[in-house]
Design a protein around this motif. Sequence first.
Motif, PDB file in Angstrom:
ATOM      1  N   VAL A   1       0.985  -1.248   0.320  1.00 30.07           N
ATOM      2  CA  VAL A   1       0.067   0.493   0.215  1.00 30.07           C
ATOM      3  C   VAL A   1       0.690   0.949   0.333  1.00 30.07           C
ATOM      4  N   ASP A   2       0.492   2.396  -1.212  1.00 23.76           N
ATOM      5  CA  ASP A   2       1.461   3.492  -0.545  1.00 23.76           C
ATOM      6  C   ASP A   2       0.952   4.375   0.742  1.00 23.76           C
TER       7      ASP A   2
ATOM      8  N   ALA B   1      -1.669   6.311   2.127  1.00 22.95           N
ATOM      9  CA  ALA B   1      -2.587   5.671   2.085  1.00 22.95           C
ATOM     10  C   ALA B   1      -2.600   4.666   3.315  1.00 22.95           C
ATOM     11  N   ALA B   2      -1.601   3.865   3.562  1.00 24.06           N
ATOM     12  CA  ALA B   2      -2.017   3.133   5.115  1.00 24.06           C
ATOM     13  C   ALA B   2      -1.818   3.933   6.093  1.00 24.06           C
TER      14      ALA B   2
ATOM     15  N   SER C   1      -6.809  -7.250   1.349  1.00 23.77           N
ATOM     16  CA  SER C   1      -7.233  -6.798   0.365  1.00 23.77           C
ATOM     17  C   SER C   1      -7.913  -5.100   0.022  1.00 23.77           C
TER      18      SER C   1
ATOM     19  N   ALA D   1      -7.407  -1.714   1.521  1.00 20.31           N
ATOM     20  CA  ALA D   1      -6.680  -1.171   0.989  1.00 20.31           C
ATOM     21  C   ALA D   1      -6.596  -0.744   0.108  1.00 20.31           C
ATOM     22  N   ASP D   2      -7.679  -1.073  -0.668  1.00 24.48           N
ATOM     23  CA  ASP D   2      -8.897  -0.745  -2.187  1.00 24.48           C
ATOM     24  C   ASP D   2      -9.338   0.864  -0.891  1.00 24.48           C
TER      25      ASP D   2
ATOM     26  N   THR E   1      -6.196   3.176  -0.952  1.00 28.52           N
ATOM     27  CA  THR E   1      -6.260   3.761  -1.785  1.00 28.52           C
ATOM     28  C   THR E   1      -6.619   4.853  -2.826  1.00 28.52           C
TER      29      THR E   1
END
Length: 183
Positions: free
Chosen positions: A14-15, A18-19, A49, A52-53, A56
């Motif tokens: 993850v960027d 974003a994290a 997952s 993470a979407d 982001t």
Amino acid sequence: MVLLKSQDDTTVEVDEMAALQSNMIKLVLEETHPDQYIPLGNVSGKVLSKIADYLTKQIEFASKKPQEIIEKNLLELKDDVAKAQADLKQWKKDVETWEDKYIDVDMGMLYDLYVAANYMDIEGLLYLCIEKIASLIRGKTVEEMREIFDIKNDFTREEEKKIQAEHKWAFTREEEEKIQEVI
């Protein structure tokens, strides 16, 4: 980039921006600077997952902040407030549409997302899950809620009457009448 590892050894990259929406990850990054990955022992790979979407997409939406849209339009359009307001309205609609689609999941995934958002301290996702749960139970009877959440009624009729009598303030007249009909 930040590498996150789920309880079932799924890794998700993850960027970092974003994290950092996760207060837990933010704290880990500030305190330990992990070389390999951040273990998330309470989160499955499937849920990670999906999270993470979410993280982001929130960064993508944040990069198009409504205030920036307004300022850009006011400068470019020489105070065309109507255009700026329309852009802001469209931005909000885009966010809501995406979030509605994102959170349209089965009850098991909703529960897992809620638990993971709480564990990872992701405020926006936590509120999104709570809003979805509230929408599922709004206007529902106790029986309908039990069915939605697969909760077995383990109260006897006498116990239900006692609870209703002790907590009369919590029931509307219509609800009391419905309960009396059932009892």
